[in-house]
Design a protein around this motif. Structure first.
Motif, PDB file in Angstrom:
ATOM      1  N   PHE A  51       0.811  -1.211   0.000  1.00  0.00           N
ATOM      2  CA  PHE A  51       0.000   0.000   0.000  1.00  0.00           C
ATOM      3  C   PHE A  51       0.849   1.267   0.000  1.00  0.00           C
ATOM      4  O   PHE A  51       0.344   2.339  -0.343  1.00  0.00           O
ATOM      5  CB  PHE A  51      -0.948   0.014   1.210  1.00  0.00           C
ATOM      6  N   VAL A  52       2.103   1.180   0.405  1.00  0.00           N
ATOM      7  CA  VAL A  52       2.947   2.370   0.429  1.00  0.00           C
ATOM      8  C   VAL A  52       3.963   2.360  -0.696  1.00  0.00           C
ATOM      9  O   VAL A  52       4.939   3.106  -0.667  1.00  0.00           O
ATOM     10  CB  VAL A  52       3.661   2.517   1.795  1.00  0.00           C
ATOM     11  N   LYS A  53       3.737   1.516  -1.703  1.00  0.00           N
ATOM     12  CA  LYS A  53       4.621   1.507  -2.863  1.00  0.00           C
ATOM     13  C   LYS A  53       4.521   2.858  -3.580  1.00  0.00           C
ATOM     14  O   LYS A  53       3.450   3.315  -3.951  1.00  0.00           O
ATOM     15  CB  LYS A  53       4.228   0.391  -3.836  1.00  0.00           C
ATOM     16  N   GLY A  54       5.652   3.518  -3.792  1.00  0.00           N
ATOM     17  CA  GLY A  54       5.666   4.793  -4.491  1.00  0.00           C
ATOM     18  C   GLY A  54       5.390   5.997  -3.619  1.00  0.00           C
ATOM     19  O   GLY A  54       5.396   7.121  -4.100  1.00  0.00           O
ATOM     20  N   VAL A  55       5.148   5.777  -2.326  1.00  0.00           N
ATOM     21  CA  VAL A  55       4.893   6.885  -1.405  1.00  0.00           C
ATOM     22  C   VAL A  55       6.212   7.556  -1.037  1.00  0.00           C
ATOM     23  O   VAL A  55       7.260   6.915  -0.999  1.00  0.00           O
ATOM     24  CB  VAL A  55       4.173   6.364  -0.138  1.00  0.00           C
ATOM     25  N   ASP A  56       6.181   8.867  -0.788  1.00  0.00           N
ATOM     26  CA  ASP A  56       7.353   9.597  -0.313  1.00  0.00           C
ATOM     27  C   ASP A  56       7.904   8.874   0.920  1.00  0.00           C
ATOM     28  O   ASP A  56       7.156   8.632   1.879  1.00  0.00           O
ATOM     29  CB  ASP A  56       6.948  11.031   0.055  1.00  0.00           C
ATOM     30  N   PRO A  57       9.182   8.498   0.927  1.00  0.00           N
ATOM     31  CA  PRO A  57       9.745   7.752   2.068  1.00  0.00           C
ATOM     32  C   PRO A  57       9.493   8.420   3.413  1.00  0.00           C
ATOM     33  O   PRO A  57       9.354   7.732   4.428  1.00  0.00           O
ATOM     34  CB  PRO A  57      11.241   7.697   1.745  1.00  0.00           C
ATOM     35  N   LYS A  58       9.423   9.753   3.441  1.00  0.00           N
ATOM     36  CA  LYS A  58       9.183  10.460   4.699  1.00  0.00           C
ATOM     37  C   LYS A  58       7.765  10.237   5.208  1.00  0.00           C
ATOM     38  O   LYS A  58       7.489  10.469   6.389  1.00  0.00           O
ATOM     39  CB  LYS A  58       9.438  11.952   4.525  1.00  0.00           C
ATOM     40  N   ARG A  59       6.859   9.814   4.320  1.00  0.00           N
ATOM     41  CA  ARG A  59       5.465   9.641   4.708  1.00  0.00           C
ATOM     42  C   ARG A  59       5.109   8.176   4.946  1.00  0.00           C
ATOM     43  O   ARG A  59       3.964   7.876   5.311  1.00  0.00           O
ATOM     44  CB  ARG A  59       4.540  10.204   3.616  1.00  0.00           C
TER      45      ARG A  59
END
Length: 349
Positions: A51-59
């Motif tokens: 679900f967090v694939k491609g999300v800003d690493p900080k987020r």
């Protein structure tokens, strides 16, 4: 007066012993319930990083925290419903549990059929969150929480079935303990998984050659780790789902499958030292086989329904969506976060 005080102290000691015994009972019940829900837990752990694939690493971690909070809310709602169910219509528990077991078998069989090429793996809607616009984070969290509701319902119903004979408050406390422990465990592991590649990338920038090599190895290992988790989750779903169906059929009056398993266990159960393990292994393999058969039938039923509704694949091949979108990133060799490791000189596809 002294006699009254002594009697009071005796009563307090008795209450303390009862409380300790109840705590032990609840801990044991929570352990049994958590173990029974293992298949769903492993699957939940395998799915959530996608679900967090491609999300800003900080987020990534804030998003996982929001999903975990939503998961606790899901479980609280389900606990209330489950307690009402067990208190007033307990006979409905077995059919509901079998519905959850059927879902697990369906999910596991669907993955196997994809792996052997009998079903196509659809990735529509799997584009990274950074390509989905400004509301991507809210969409990621809401989608993950909706998916978690299904998994949480399975976990809590499986857990409730394990402690259905306990007193009301014991059942309630056990379900609360299971909900908190499993949520913390799952999303703690997920948080670690999605940050391991970042940790590896950071180590690769160190002056120490050893640290840099370890970081590179860590980043390279993540796709393999996720693939292993995915496969273990798939087998665990089939095992747990098949066992739920096996026991449920016996409770509903069809005893033949359970009797067959007992007959297969008989020759090995009495072997000194390893009889218990072999008996468990026979039951596990039988549950796994039943899960594959039951799940494959469900895949076929869903494919037929979709085809009748005109939603089949263009060439008529049965194509089934699993009720939730899965990226399959682990199997494809992608990383957990936004930094999938690529050897120097390679290009993104």
């Amino acid at each position: 007066m002294a006699g009254g005080l002594a009697a009071l102290l005796d009563d307090v000691a008795a209450l303390a012993r009862m409380a300790a015994a109840n705590a032990d009972d609840i801990a044991a019940a929570s352990g049994r319930a958590s173990a029974k829900a293992a298949g769903v837990v492993v699957d939940d752990t395998a799915v959530t990083p996608q679900f967090v694939k491609g999300v800003d690493p900080k987020r990534e971690l804030p998003i996982i925290a929001k999903i975990a909070r939503g998961s606790l809310i899901n479980k609280a709602i389900i606990i209330v419903l489950a307690m009402l169910l067990s208190q007033f219509i307990p006979w409905l528990l077995t059919p509901l549990l079998m519905m959850g077991g059927t879902y697990l078998c369906y999910e596991g069989a669907h993955k196997i059929l994809q792996l052997i090429g009998l079903l196509e793996h659809h990735t529509a809607g799997d584009e990274p969150a950074v390509q989905r616009g400004a509301d991507a984070e809210k969409s990621v969290v809401s989608g993950a929480v909706r998916t978690d509701f299904i998994l949480s319902a399975e976990i809590m119903v499986i857990s409730l079935k394990e402690v259905a004979d306990e007193a009301f408050w014991s059942r309630l406390i056990t379900l609360i303990v299971v909900a908190v422990v499993i949520t913390v465990a799952v999303y703690g592991v997920v948080a670690l998984l999605v940050k391991l590649d970042d940790i590896g990338l950071a180590m690769m920038t160190k002056d120490s050659a050893g640290a840099a090599k370890f970081g590179e190895a860590l980043v390279r290992a993540m796709p393999v780790v996720l693939r292993i988790i995915e496969y273990v989750g798939m087998l665990a779903m089939l095992w747990v789902g098949g066992h739920i169906i096996l026991v449920g059929l016996d409770e509903l009056g069809w005893h033949a499958p359970e009797n067959l398993v007992h007959a297969l266990q008989g020759p090995v159960a009495g072997l000194a030292g390893i009889g218990g393990f072999l008996s468990w292994l026979v039951e596990t393999v039988c549950s796994l086989i039943l899960g594959i058969i039951w799940g494959s039938v469900m895949v076929g039923v869903v494919a037929l329904i979709q085809r009748l509704r005109g939603k089949g694949h263009e060439d008529g091949a049965p194509t089934v969506q699993a009720g939730r979108e899965r990226t399959g990133g682990a199997a494809a060799g992608t990383g957990t976060g936004s930094h999938a490791y690529r050897p120097e000189g390679s290009s993104e596809s």
